[in-house]
Design a protein around this motif. Structure first.
Motif, PDB file in Angstrom:
ATOM      1  N   LEU A  48      52.020  39.614  53.358  1.00 43.31           N
ATOM      2  CA  LEU A  48      50.613  39.240  53.441  1.00 43.31           C
ATOM      3  C   LEU A  48      49.731  40.323  54.031  1.00 43.31           C
ATOM      4  O   LEU A  48      48.504  40.176  54.050  1.00 43.31           O
ATOM      5  CB  LEU A  48      50.455  37.962  54.272  1.00 43.31           C
ATOM      6  CG  LEU A  48      51.005  36.676  53.668  1.00 43.31           C
ATOM      7  CD1 LEU A  48      50.579  35.486  54.502  1.00 43.31           C
ATOM      8  CD2 LEU A  48      50.545  36.504  52.238  1.00 43.31           C
ATOM      9  N   MET A  51      46.434  39.407  55.884  1.00 43.36           N
ATOM     10  CA  MET A  51      45.956  38.068  55.552  1.00 43.36           C
ATOM     11  C   MET A  51      46.582  37.024  56.467  1.00 43.36           C
ATOM     12  O   MET A  51      47.714  37.187  56.913  1.00 43.36           O
ATOM     13  CB  MET A  51      46.274  37.753  54.090  1.00 43.36           C
ATOM     14  CG  MET A  51      45.400  38.505  53.104  1.00 43.36           C
ATOM     15  SD  MET A  51      45.873  38.108  51.407  1.00 43.36           S
ATOM     16  CE  MET A  51      46.771  39.591  50.995  1.00 43.36           C
ATOM     17  N   LEU A 129      43.641  31.482  47.370  1.00 34.68           N
ATOM     18  CA  LEU A 129      44.749  32.366  47.723  1.00 34.68           C
ATOM     19  C   LEU A 129      46.069  31.597  47.618  1.00 34.68           C
ATOM     20  O   LEU A 129      46.522  30.975  48.584  1.00 34.68           O
ATOM     21  CB  LEU A 129      44.565  32.924  49.136  1.00 34.68           C
ATOM     22  CG  LEU A 129      45.668  33.879  49.612  1.00 34.68           C
ATOM     23  CD1 LEU A 129      45.814  35.067  48.672  1.00 34.68           C
ATOM     24  CD2 LEU A 129      45.395  34.364  51.026  1.00 34.68           C
ATOM     25  N   LEU A 131      50.070  31.476  47.317  1.00 34.40           N
ATOM     26  CA  LEU A 131      51.222  32.279  47.726  1.00 34.40           C
ATOM     27  C   LEU A 131      52.486  31.589  47.240  1.00 34.40           C
ATOM     28  O   LEU A 131      52.571  30.360  47.266  1.00 34.40           O
ATOM     29  CB  LEU A 131      51.280  32.405  49.250  1.00 34.40           C
ATOM     30  CG  LEU A 131      49.988  32.818  49.961  1.00 34.40           C
ATOM     31  CD1 LEU A 131      50.132  32.609  51.455  1.00 34.40           C
ATOM     32  CD2 LEU A 131      49.657  34.268  49.663  1.00 34.40           C
ATOM     33  N   PRO A 152      51.048  36.890  47.530  1.00 35.93           N
ATOM     34  CA  PRO A 152      49.939  36.446  46.675  1.00 35.93           C
ATOM     35  C   PRO A 152      50.370  36.301  45.220  1.00 35.93           C
ATOM     36  O   PRO A 152      50.945  37.218  44.629  1.00 35.93           O
ATOM     37  CB  PRO A 152      48.906  37.561  46.857  1.00 35.93           C
ATOM     38  CG  PRO A 152      49.175  38.106  48.222  1.00 35.93           C
ATOM     39  CD  PRO A 152      50.668  38.054  48.364  1.00 35.93           C
ATOM     40  N   THR A 217      39.054  36.459  41.954  1.00 32.03           N
ATOM     41  CA  THR A 217      40.453  36.045  42.022  1.00 32.03           C
ATOM     42  C   THR A 217      40.723  35.059  40.890  1.00 32.03           C
ATOM     43  O   THR A 217      39.952  34.123  40.674  1.00 32.03           O
ATOM     44  CB  THR A 217      40.749  35.371  43.373  1.00 32.03           C
ATOM     45  OG1 THR A 217      39.861  34.268  43.561  1.00 32.03           O
ATOM     46  CG2 THR A 217      40.570  36.364  44.517  1.00 32.03           C
ATOM     47  N   SER A 256      49.021  43.550  40.336  1.00 34.58           N
ATOM     48  CA  SER A 256      48.269  42.305  40.468  1.00 34.58           C
ATOM     49  C   SER A 256      46.802  42.567  40.771  1.00 34.58           C
ATOM     50  O   SER A 256      46.010  41.634  40.847  1.00 34.58           O
ATOM     51  CB  SER A 256      48.873  41.441  41.590  1.00 34.58           C
ATOM     52  OG  SER A 256      50.181  41.034  41.263  1.00 34.58           O
ATOM     53  N   ILE A 286      42.795  44.195  48.078  1.00 32.53           N
ATOM     54  CA  ILE A 286      42.394  42.785  48.001  1.00 32.53           C
ATOM     55  C   ILE A 286      41.343  42.500  49.063  1.00 32.53           C
ATOM     56  O   ILE A 286      41.566  42.694  50.255  1.00 32.53           O
ATOM     57  CB  ILE A 286      43.613  41.857  48.184  1.00 32.53           C
ATOM     58  CG1 ILE A 286      44.619  42.081  47.049  1.00 32.53           C
ATOM     59  CG2 ILE A 286      43.164  40.411  48.228  1.00 32.53           C
ATOM     60  CD1 ILE A 286      45.855  41.233  47.162  1.00 32.53           C
TER      61      ILE A 286
END
Length: 288
Positions: A48, A51, A129, A131, A152, A217, A256, A286
């Motif tokens: 992460l 994040m 978001l 995961l 992610p 996103t 990504s 990101i």
């Protein structure tokens, strides 16, 4: 004498029953024969970066001969007593804004975003978001340990839009975008994605007089759909200019995160828009 033997038999039976019920803690021979395995699941959040990790994580266990097993966890370590065997483990964070379906099997597990209709066009919002991690573990009668590392699942496009004004052209105040070919759902454990598509509306952030940015996103892009980007620019006087550009095939197979640089030339008589380049991004790009 017979009464004494009867009482001794009852005591022995009670002791054996207690030992079997506490199989995970005692080490007697009868417990070693019990068909129970102990699984310890650990959560690793290193993927992460900076994040914030979610408070709730859904854990799914899939055994080829048993119904799927599901539990919500709130800590980074959890322990379970399960039937020994091979399991596929799926970890995904909870999101109230999305729908999970097909969770009876890991290969049909799918996340879906809500859509709405506007101006005869199907619109999908940005993906939260999400995961997830999928791994495998073989559980025996001894303690087995497994680590899941949710990362992610969403795709990111970082748009950078530069405006070049020529002549007596007023400053642009707002820049609104609509990207076509965006997936409304995605299989969690399947790499190649296709399915229903919609358009994604977004507003950019004004950095200075002629520079706009936005990170969108999404779950992905349908490779068989049109990936046109429509832009609507409004200047200081309220005048609206529209432009459209074909983004080409948006391919997330190698990354990504994609960075898209766009230039718009404005004159008193027209608007020209073009994509300067696409660049592969990384997790550090990101911005949420």
């Amino acid at each position: 004498m017979k009464k004494l033997k009867f009482l001794i038999g009852i005591v022995i039976a009670v002791n054996l029953s207690g030992c079997t019920s506490e199989c995970s803690e005692c080490g007697c021979d009868d417990c070693m024969d019990a068909d129970i395995g102990n699984l310890e699941l650990l959560r690793d959040w290193s993927a992460l970066q900076d994040m914030e990790k979610p408070e709730e994580v859904d854990i799914y266990l899939y055994h080829p001969d048993l119904p799927p097993w599901h539990e919500v966890t709130y800590s980074d370590v959890s322990r379970y007593e399960v039937t020994p065997g091979h399991y596929e483990v799926l970890a995904v964070n909870r999101q109230d804004a999305v729908l999970f379906q097909g969770m009876d099997n890991y290969y049909t597990a799918e996340v879906c975003l809500p859509t709405r209709t506007q101006d005869s066009c199907t619109i999908v919002g940005e993906a939260p978001l999400l995961l997830f991690d999928r791994t495998s573990v073989t559980v025996g009668k001894q303690k087995s340990r497994c680590t899941v590392s949710p990362a992610p699942f969403i795709k990111i496009i970082n748009f950078t839009i530069r405006v070049h004004r020529q002549g007596n052209v007023k400053e642009i105040e707002t820049c609104h975008g609509r990207l076509g070919g965006v997936l409304t759902s995605a299989k969690i454990c399947v790499r190649q994605q296709d399915g229903f598509t919609a358009s994604l509306d977004f507003n950019t952030r004004k950095e200075n007089a002629d520079l706009f940015k936005k990170s969108v996103t999404l779950l992905g892009m349908n490779p068989d759909s049109s990936h046109k980007l429509k832009l609507e620019l409004t200047d200081e006087s309220g005048m609206v200019r529209e432009a459209e550009v074909d983004t080409g095939k948006l391919d997330f197979s190698d990354t990504s995160v994609l960075n898209c640089n766009i230039e718009i030339n404005l004159t008193g008589t027209g608007t020209e828009v073009g994509i300067v380049d696409w660049e592969l991004g990384c997790v550090e790009d990101i911005i949420l």
